[in-house]
Design a protein around this motif. Structure first.
Motif, mmCIF file in Angstrom:
data_model
loop_
_atom_site.group_PDB
_atom_site.id
_atom_site.type_symbol
_atom_site.label_atom_id
_atom_site.label_comp_id
_atom_site.label_asym_id
_atom_site.label_seq_id
_atom_site.Cartn_x
_atom_site.Cartn_y
_atom_site.Cartn_z
ATOM 1 N N ASN A 1 0.810 -1.221 0.000
ATOM 2 C CA ASN A 1 0.000 0.000 0.000
ATOM 3 C C ASN A 1 0.840 1.267 0.000
ATOM 4 O O ASN A 1 0.507 2.241 -0.669
ATOM 5 N N VAL A 2 1.933 1.271 0.766
ATOM 6 C CA VAL A 2 2.809 2.447 0.829
ATOM 7 C C VAL A 2 3.920 2.350 -0.200
ATOM 8 O O VAL A 2 4.192 3.302 -0.940
ATOM 9 N N GLY A 3 4.566 1.191 -0.285
ATOM 10 C CA GLY A 3 5.722 1.035 -1.150
ATOM 11 C C GLY A 3 5.465 1.356 -2.603
ATOM 12 O O GLY A 3 6.307 1.959 -3.280
ATOM 13 N N ARG A 4 4.293 0.994 -3.103
ATOM 14 C CA ARG A 4 4.019 1.268 -4.522
ATOM 15 C C ARG A 4 3.953 2.765 -4.798
ATOM 16 O O ARG A 4 4.341 3.229 -5.868
ATOM 17 N N HIS A 5 3.492 3.535 -3.804
ATOM 18 C CA HIS A 5 3.477 4.989 -3.980
ATOM 19 C C HIS A 5 4.881 5.576 -3.849
ATOM 20 O O HIS A 5 5.208 6.553 -4.537
ATOM 21 N N VAL A 6 5.702 4.998 -2.978
ATOM 22 C CA VAL A 6 7.091 5.439 -2.878
ATOM 23 C C VAL A 6 7.791 5.222 -4.222
ATOM 24 O O VAL A 6 8.483 6.104 -4.732
ATOM 25 N N VAL A 7 7.599 4.053 -4.796
ATOM 26 C CA VAL A 7 8.201 3.746 -6.100
ATOM 27 C C VAL A 7 7.756 4.746 -7.155
ATOM 28 O O VAL A 7 8.581 5.326 -7.879
ATOM 29 N N SER A 8 6.460 4.967 -7.260
ATOM 30 C CA SER A 8 5.957 5.845 -8.317
ATOM 31 C C SER A 8 6.378 7.290 -8.113
ATOM 32 O O SER A 8 6.736 7.986 -9.077
ATOM 33 N N GLN A 9 6.397 7.757 -6.857
ATOM 34 C CA GLN A 9 6.789 9.146 -6.606
ATOM 35 C C GLN A 9 8.275 9.366 -6.878
ATOM 36 O O GLN A 9 8.674 10.405 -7.418
ATOM 37 N N LEU A 10 9.108 8.387 -6.526
ATOM 38 C CA LEU A 10 10.539 8.501 -6.826
ATOM 39 C C LEU A 10 10.768 8.482 -8.335
ATOM 40 O O LEU A 10 11.571 9.258 -8.867
ATOM 41 N N ALA A 11 10.060 7.589 -9.024
ATOM 42 C CA ALA A 11 10.225 7.486 -10.483
ATOM 43 C C ALA A 11 9.763 8.762 -11.174
ATOM 44 O O ALA A 11 10.419 9.250 -12.108
ATOM 45 N N GLU A 12 8.646 9.322 -10.716
ATOM 46 C CA GLU A 12 8.136 10.559 -11.312
ATOM 47 C C GLU A 12 9.099 11.719 -11.103
ATOM 48 O O GLU A 12 9.147 12.656 -11.908
ATOM 49 N N ALA A 13 9.899 11.646 -10.037
ATOM 50 C CA ALA A 13 10.896 12.690 -9.775
ATOM 51 C C ALA A 13 12.174 12.468 -10.573
ATOM 52 O O ALA A 13 13.123 13.256 -10.464
ATOM 53 N N GLY A 14 12.210 11.387 -11.366
ATOM 54 C CA GLY A 14 13.371 11.126 -12.203
ATOM 55 C C GLY A 14 14.551 10.536 -11.467
ATOM 56 O O GLY A 14 15.689 10.609 -11.956
#
Length: 272
Positions: free
Chosen positions: A12-25
């Motif tokens: 639930n949390v980790g998938r958002h961490v992954v996507s937010q880091l990826a979106e930040a490049g």
């Protein structure tokens, strides 16, 4: 900035961490048990925290780790923390706000991390809003039968936990910090049910369930007596001592924490 390894990357949390880091490049790697099933749009490496010997490929060239501990057992925790410390410089551990429960596994992981030589930050959220998905079937039926309807909690959106984790992972000044996280308001469990009903446009009522009856159901579902009794004791305590509300999300992110109503909007489809 070096590569960041995210454990619990499909949770639930980790998938958002992954996507937010990826979106930040940023360079992000996800530790997953099965890359084919995970379907993440970042580098994935097969590994399992319950088997420390599988972590070496995932930790190679990693600077920071977002650590989510799986389950309650800590038998191999020392091996995992040692493996992380051989490669990474810092770890952000998703702990919990359980200061009054010294037997909880979170405390043992924190202790190991403190003595590992790693730079560390602990995130200690209280109740997760996403846990109310456990009521989904009852909400679809129009009645939630559960104990301690007047237990007041400051539930936090999983997106806010992830956003704080990303901020801590990508900025300086957080080493040695333990951040207690919460949502911006307290709602009783009965009020949470009402809000979900309002958001999805369905009348839903609360029905108080005796604690002993709830214990039997939770034991059948969870199978861990210590965790079940701890949960029931916690909910009971929130009736007379409501869960803490903190301003940590606002202080760290520069915006208010997301409300429970916003969380319900984001998950409306899960209750339909």
């Amino acid at each position: 900035m070096g590569k960041i390894l995210v454990t619990g990357a499909t949770g639930n949390v980790g998938r958002h961490v992954v996507s937010q880091l990826a979106e930040a490049g940023l360079e992000v790697r996800a530790l997953v048990r099965d890359p084919q099933r995970a379907r993440l749009s970042v580098e994935m490496v097969r590994g399992d925290l319950t088997a420390a010997e599988t972590l070496e490929p995932a930790l190679r060239d990693v600077e920071s780790v977002f650590l989510v501990w799986p389950g309650f057992a800590t038998d191999n925790a020392a091996d995992v923390v040692t493996a992380i410390a051989k490669h990474a410089r810092r770890v952000v551990f998703l702990s919990a706000n359980v200061a009054d429960e010294p037997e909880m596994h979170y405390h043992e992981i924190e202790r190991l991390v403190r003595h590992s030589g790693l730079g560390w930050t602990f995130l200690r959220p209280g109740g997760f809003a996403v846990n109310t998905l456990g009521w989904a079937e009852q909400i679809r039926q129009g009645v939630v039968r559960w104990p301690y309807g007047q237990a007041a909690r400051s539930l936090i959106h999983e997106k806010d936990i992830a956003a704080v984790a990303v901020h801590v992972l990508t900025s300086a000044g957080h080493n040695g910090a333990a951040y207690v996280l919460s949502g911006p308001e307290r709602l009783t469990q009965a009020e949470q049910v009402r809000v979900i009903g309002e958001v999805i446009g369905r009348a839903v009522r609360w029905e108080e369930q005796p604690a002993e009856e709830a214990r039997e159901q939770l034991m059948a579902a969870w199978g861990n007596a210590e965790f079940v009794d701890g949960a029931l004791t916690g909910w009971e305590s929130f009736v007379t001592s409501p869960e803490q509300v903190t301003d940590t999300v606002r202080r760290l992110l520069g915006r208010p924490a997301l409300t429970f109503r916003q969380w319900a909007r984001d998950h409306a489809a899960d209750f339909s």
